[in-house]
Motif scaffolding. Sequence first.
Motif, mmCIF file in Angstrom:
data_model
loop_
_atom_site.group_PDB
_atom_site.id
_atom_site.type_symbol
_atom_site.label_atom_id
_atom_site.label_comp_id
_atom_site.label_asym_id
_atom_site.label_seq_id
_atom_site.Cartn_x
_atom_site.Cartn_y
_atom_site.Cartn_z
ATOM 1 N N VAL A 562 29.622 35.410 68.458
ATOM 2 C CA VAL A 562 30.132 34.134 67.971
ATOM 3 C C VAL A 562 29.028 33.493 67.129
ATOM 4 O O VAL A 562 27.939 33.225 67.621
ATOM 5 N N CYS A 563 29.322 33.303 65.859
ATOM 6 C CA CYS A 563 28.318 32.806 64.922
ATOM 7 C C CYS A 563 28.733 31.454 64.364
ATOM 8 O O CYS A 563 29.888 31.046 64.460
ATOM 9 N N LYS A 564 27.777 30.789 63.781
ATOM 10 C CA LYS A 564 28.071 29.509 63.139
ATOM 11 C C LYS A 564 27.027 29.290 62.049
ATOM 12 O O LYS A 564 25.912 29.821 62.126
ATOM 13 N N GLU A 565 27.383 28.495 61.060
ATOM 14 C CA GLU A 565 26.433 28.250 59.983
ATOM 15 C C GLU A 565 25.257 27.423 60.498
ATOM 16 O O GLU A 565 25.371 26.714 61.493
ATOM 17 N N THR A 566 24.115 27.540 59.841
ATOM 18 C CA THR A 566 22.931 26.789 60.262
ATOM 19 C C THR A 566 22.530 25.833 59.148
ATOM 20 O O THR A 566 22.878 26.028 57.981
ATOM 21 N N TRP A 567 21.805 24.794 59.529
ATOM 22 C CA TRP A 567 21.309 23.811 58.560
ATOM 23 C C TRP A 567 19.815 23.657 58.751
ATOM 24 O O TRP A 567 19.331 23.546 59.870
ATOM 25 N N LYS A 568 19.106 23.653 57.652
ATOM 26 C CA LYS A 568 17.660 23.545 57.763
ATOM 27 C C LYS A 568 17.126 22.495 56.792
ATOM 28 O O LYS A 568 17.546 22.431 55.633
ATOM 29 N N CYS A 569 16.235 21.674 57.317
ATOM 30 C CA CYS A 569 15.589 20.637 56.531
ATOM 31 C C CYS A 569 14.144 21.079 56.298
ATOM 32 O O CYS A 569 13.502 21.576 57.211
ATOM 33 N N PRO A 570 13.641 20.915 55.083
ATOM 34 C CA PRO A 570 12.284 21.387 54.793
ATOM 35 C C PRO A 570 11.230 20.728 55.686
ATOM 36 O O PRO A 570 10.213 21.350 55.981
ATOM 37 N N ASP A 572 12.092 18.739 58.798
ATOM 38 C CA ASP A 572 12.460 18.651 60.203
ATOM 39 C C ASP A 572 12.977 19.947 60.818
ATOM 40 O O ASP A 572 13.361 19.970 61.982
ATOM 41 N N GLY A 573 12.993 21.007 60.026
ATOM 42 C CA GLY A 573 13.414 22.300 60.571
ATOM 43 C C GLY A 573 14.913 22.373 60.785
ATOM 44 O O GLY A 573 15.690 21.722 60.087
ATOM 45 N N TRP A 574 15.324 23.170 61.780
ATOM 46 C CA TRP A 574 16.758 23.343 62.036
ATOM 47 C C TRP A 574 17.384 22.019 62.444
ATOM 48 O O TRP A 574 16.779 21.243 63.191
ATOM 49 N N LEU A 575 18.589 21.771 61.970
ATOM 50 C CA LEU A 575 19.277 20.518 62.266
ATOM 51 C C LEU A 575 20.607 20.789 62.955
ATOM 52 O O LEU A 575 21.264 21.800 62.702
ATOM 53 N N PHE A 576 21.001 19.843 63.829
ATOM 54 C CA PHE A 576 22.361 19.871 64.348
ATOM 55 C C PHE A 576 23.298 19.447 63.219
ATOM 56 O O PHE A 576 22.896 18.638 62.364
ATOM 57 N N PRO A 577 24.519 19.936 63.222
ATOM 58 C CA PRO A 577 25.445 19.591 62.129
ATOM 59 C C PRO A 577 25.572 18.079 61.954
ATOM 60 O O PRO A 577 25.701 17.578 60.829
ATOM 61 N N GLU A 578 25.525 17.328 63.080
ATOM 62 C CA GLU A 578 25.698 15.877 62.972
ATOM 63 C C GLU A 578 24.464 15.186 62.393
ATOM 64 O O GLU A 578 24.490 13.990 62.130
ATOM 65 N N GLN A 579 23.390 15.961 62.215
ATOM 66 C CA GLN A 579 22.196 15.377 61.578
ATOM 67 C C GLN A 579 22.224 15.557 60.061
ATOM 68 O O GLN A 579 21.271 15.214 59.382
ATOM 69 N N VAL A 580 23.322 16.144 59.589
ATOM 70 C CA VAL A 580 23.434 16.391 58.149
ATOM 71 C C VAL A 580 24.571 15.554 57.595
ATOM 72 O O VAL A 580 25.683 15.568 58.155
ATOM 73 N N ARG A 581 24.303 14.782 56.568
ATOM 74 C CA ARG A 581 25.403 14.096 55.896
ATOM 75 C C ARG A 581 25.204 14.194 54.386
ATOM 76 O O ARG A 581 24.135 13.910 53.879
ATOM 77 N N ASP A 582 26.255 14.599 53.722
ATOM 78 C CA ASP A 582 26.238 14.742 52.261
ATOM 79 C C ASP A 582 25.031 15.564 51.792
ATOM 80 O O ASP A 582 24.373 15.225 50.817
ATOM 81 N N GLY A 583 24.769 16.624 52.532
ATOM 82 C CA GLY A 583 23.694 17.527 52.109
ATOM 83 C C GLY A 583 22.296 16.972 52.320
ATOM 84 O O GLY A 583 21.318 17.533 51.822
ATOM 85 N N ASP A 589 15.965 12.149 55.132
ATOM 86 C CA ASP A 589 16.646 12.027 53.844
ATOM 87 C C ASP A 589 16.304 13.145 52.842
ATOM 88 O O ASP A 589 16.631 13.037 51.672
ATOM 89 N N SER A 590 15.639 14.204 53.305
ATOM 90 C CA SER A 590 15.407 15.323 52.379
ATOM 91 C C SER A 590 16.716 16.071 52.154
ATOM 92 O O SER A 590 17.647 15.969 52.950
ATOM 93 N N GLU A 591 16.724 16.847 51.095
ATOM 94 C CA GLU A 591 17.883 17.688 50.849
ATOM 95 C C GLU A 591 17.838 18.876 51.814
ATOM 96 O O GLU A 591 16.790 19.493 51.981
#
Length: 839
Positions: A562-570, A572-583, A589-591
């Motif tokens: 079971v996989c899911k996409e990941t989000w990474k901030c330059p 803060d490192g890996w982010l929970f999906p709810e820590q990402v808004r509008d990229g 506030d980094s991209e």
Amino acid sequence: MEERYNPTTIECKWQKYWSDNNVDVTVKDPARQKFYCLEMFPYPSGKIHMGHIRNYVIGDVITRYKRMRGMSVLHPMGWDAFGLPAENAAILNNVHPRQWTLSNIAAMKSQIASIGCSYDWSRELTTCLPEYYKWNQWFFIQMYNRGLAYRKKSFVNWCNACGTVLANEQVIDDKCWRCDDVVVQKELEQWFFRITAYAEELLRGCDTLSGWPEHVVTMQRNWIGKSTGAEVLFAVDGSAETIKIFTTRPDTLFGATFVCLAPLHPLADTLTADKTALKQIIDAYGKDDEKLGLFTGSYAINPVNNESIPIYIANFVLMDYGTGAIMSVPAHDQRDFDFARKYNLPIRQVIVAPDTQPGTDLTAAYEDKGTMHNSGEFSDLDSEEAKALITQSLATRGLGKAVTNYKLRDWGISRQRFWGTPIPIVYCDTCGIVPVNQDKLPVILPEDVVLTGTGVSPLADVEGFVNTTCPKCGAGARRETDTMDTFVDSSWYFIRFCSRGDEPPLKQDNIAYFMPVDQYIGGVEHAVLHLLYSRFFTRVLRDIKVVRFDEPFQRLLTQGMVCKETWKCPTDGWLFPEQVRDGRCLLCDSEVVRGRTEKMSKSKKNVVTPDELTAKYGADTARVFSLFAAPPEKDIEWSDQGVEGSYRFLNRLWGLIYNNLDCINVTSTVAKGKIFRKTHQTIKKVTTSIEKDYHFNTAIAALMELLNELSAFRAATDEDRAAIGMALRSLILLLAPFAPHLCEELWAVVGEKPSVFNHPWPQWDELATKEEEIELVIQVDGKLRAKQMISADLPDDDKKEIALGNAKVQEHLRGKNIKNILVVRGRLVNIATSGDSIA
RNA sequence: GCGAGAGUGGCGGAACUGGCAGACGCGCUGGACUUAGGAUCCAGUGGGGAAACCCGUAGGGGUUCAACUCCCCUCCCUCGCACCA
């Protein structure tokens, strides 16, 4: 009936009903065909994750489907409850491993219950309880008595982090399979199971595993690693010593220009004067960066031509495979070639590729077969033939013999840990190694133990445990203080499940009825470990007359991750999906970058927990989505929006039935029309999707199609209403294995008695699936040119006429010669032209 | 390096034995209902083109009336094995 679908109420209600009415308890009925569906039991870590859910839901769908097909289905669940985490938790939190484990089991059991899996809990087993592990000890003694369990001193794989040894199968890339720490070699006295005695049988058995994924069978074959060749004796020049080498290429013996010993080969030390250099080679052993050699100063005599060739110590020669010594034929083995180049050793070609001449300047080793060359009496023979002839000739002179080698090693089962099955052995100063009497089993794991995690078996400090009397002579003696590898526990649990908890564990008629497992489902990570051990154990159990078959698992399904996409901030490192808004990262506030889709893991912060999911949408939605997203053997990509889609589907079904309650009890003798036809088509599609390869995703898609068609349909007559009633009943039955709570509820809503799972699976009528009208597809030279509705039962010749008569088609035929007209499956006409102009 | 599997719309995935590529779902677009819509319902949705039509299943070749499907070569990804003599 409520207007709105309310999963929480429904799911509680029916889970209670199933449990109160023993709906999921196995009915052993010799008159019916049995089906044993098993999911790999979990280690009770305390938390169920989506991987478990997917595994269990797949098994549950199969179980419920087979029950509806009238089979007597065994679907049990239990706990792989011994193991290190309990011990580590004990050291960390000061709780007893048993208490920690049992409370985890309680927690996980309620989580499993909340997804609505139909387990027969009357067969629940927990491997850390004496009534279970007693039988590990019993099997151990049976194996000891047959010479299949033995003790030897050897170098073992040692994991410092776990403070214990590991079997070869449990070392992955020189790291521990569980904790990823580097594994080192340590010399210890250990207990082994003689799995090598079954190497050939386990290998041959692979040919019968037609219900297993091919790559898993291949992994098993590779692990067993059979190779055939010869052992050849090389005398050491000017000494009484001989070197025994193993080769798969006796045909290249005349090309041997040196001999290599493993650094830890017994003769390496004898023959080497420069101990410092030897130490360096020993240190470089097993390092894959560079091939290192050390000339011993001694020479070996090649038995086929009495040539004297140098003896080297080489870091790449393995001690634990073959004989720990090899002959080196640089012309025909790339490794030897590299080595010869490096140390300026002669390269002599003795096999010539077909249709070529022996070359002088080889740029690489020639490893294929060919014609013998420079090989005395064997020259000019085919190299394949020469293999046997050379071996034979050596054998008559007592200098060699044909040999089969396996990579498979015996299974080291001793663990220097507390939380495992005590090995039922006593050491007596006069009698030596003595097994515990069988009527004294189980040897109970003591309660009061100080766990330190220092790597010495904790049981060694428990005097009341260690000190005992010799079962043979009665004198004071000491118990074995190591415990068994937990893979012993899981090597036979599927047999224990055949009998209820209140029945004897090895009840013959139960085993005979339910075994083997018809469908086993689990992760591919056990492709060699657990599955190979279980196949071995089953054969041992067969030989001690506990079972009467060879292979425990008929069909194996290795479900995807079971996989899911990941989000990474330059920053803060890996982010929970709810820590990402509008990229952007909500913390800084980094991209952010969308990472790869990866297996759900806490560290990547891409986890969805079953609890939050069932709380929000209910278990049925979670089940439907995890089945719909991809076929079971493939990885699924978790998508919150996809879950919404599955939830919508169930809501629409609820609404459809709510809106058509008036159709439920309408009957009609007229059985035709598009709803009727679509229903039969759906029954067929769902049934064959499940039967063929468990592709539940397409089964659910077919149910969605039926729902879509029903939603769009407006009933005008009682016949229509009857058709809808029949369609709705079928839809409920067909969806029941996937969304059991909802369908149980809807089954009651349409006025039927629970449980829906006692109702037979719907049947389709092949005739009823046939369309009256079909869309004739017309191609010219294989290209689609027109479509036309026609009556389905027209003869092929009429279809050709219609095709030719079509205006569009005529345009495309203008100026062309018709070469051929084909009708395919009554649905497609292809007009082939020669392309030449008529004019 | 060897072995196995895979590569299809914006995304997840369908496609029987070679026979309409894109089922179903997500997303998107438009509309309806609404105080509102991130609810619900309806319609549309591979690309290009005004259209006829053309192109399209990683890329290139081949077999065939017809190729996602079969054959050959190349690329890429995933997994397994990896000095096993």
